[in-house]
Scaffold this motif. Structure first.
Motif, short mmCIF file in Angstrom:
data_model
loop_
_atom_site.label_atom_id
_atom_site.label_comp_id
_atom_site.label_asym_id
_atom_site.label_seq_id
_atom_site.Cartn_x
_atom_site.Cartn_y
_atom_site.Cartn_z
N ASN A 59 7.05 -8.40 -3.93
CA ASN A 59 5.62 -8.72 -3.92
C ASN A 59 5.39 -10.18 -3.52
N SER A 109 3.25 -2.49 2.31
CA SER A 109 2.03 -1.85 1.85
C SER A 109 1.05 -2.95 1.44
N PRO A 167 -3.75 3.17 -4.22
CA PRO A 167 -4.66 4.15 -4.85
C PRO A 167 -3.97 5.11 -5.82
N ARG A 177 -0.26 3.59 8.88
CA ARG A 177 -1.29 4.52 8.36
C ARG A 177 -2.09 3.82 7.27
#
Ligand SMILES: Cc1cc2nc3c(=O)[nH]c(=O)nc-3n(C[C@H](O)[C@H](O)[C@H](O)COP(=O)(O)O)c2cc1C
Length: 154
Positions: free
Chosen positions: A29, A64, A69, A104
């Motif tokens: 991260n 990402s 979600p 995506r």
């Protein structure tokens, strides 16, 4: 996305630790300031590119960007999975990445297995795309890597 390719670097900070434990796909991260400074043109979603820890070897990566979600995070994150097996965690080290292309949008899934399958397919897509001369040359351009054999014109 006109901001691509986009280079950034930052110290690897702890996420929720679910990547390694629940998914078997460890992610590094970036700190909040790196996430906040991403160009607005880089929308949330899944990306591929190149990444390197410290002055180490440059590897293919998937990233990402967003709110995950599936886990309904309240804070936006940018998490990199380097496509390489590392012996140890590298919290506190500097991660440098070049974000090369979009795969995506982020999605929600009905099971952890479905999320894992989607990430594996992202990894396959990244592997394929990054072998193209257009993306291989970014490795040389951003990381000054001389062991990339490119056809004439790159
Ligand atoms: C290539 C890739 C694709 C991902 N796609 C999604 C997604 O579509 N939806 C989602 O909720 N999270 C997605 N994630 C984020 C994972 O849920 C996240 O990495 C995991 O929760 C680990 O986070 P943690 O390190 O903060 O624990 C993706 C992560 C990666 C590396």
């Amino acid at each position: 996305m006109s901001a691509l390719p986009y280079f950034c670097k930052g110290e690897v900070v702890k996420g929720f630790g679910r990547g390694s434990k629940q998914l078997g796909i460890p992610t590094a991260n970036f700190p909040e300031d790196v996430v906040d400074n991403l160009p607005s043109d880089i929308c949330t979603g899944i990306y591929f590119g190149w990444g390197c820890v410290g002055n180490g070897v440059v590897h293919k990566m998937v990233m990402s960007i967003g709110w995950n979600p599936f886990y309904q995070n309240t804070k936006k994150s940018a998490e990199t999975h380097i496509i390489h097996t590392f012996d140890e965690d590298f919290y506190g080290e500097t991660l440098s990445v070049v974000i090369a292309g979009f795969i995506r949008p982020e999605s929600n899934f009905t099971s952890v297995e479905a999320l894992i399958a989607a990430i594996h397919s992202d990894i396959e897509e990244a592997e394929r795309q990054l072998d193209l001369p257009e993306f291989r040359q970014l490795k040389a351009r951003f990381f000054n890597n001389t062991d990339v054999n490119l056809p004439n014109g790159y």
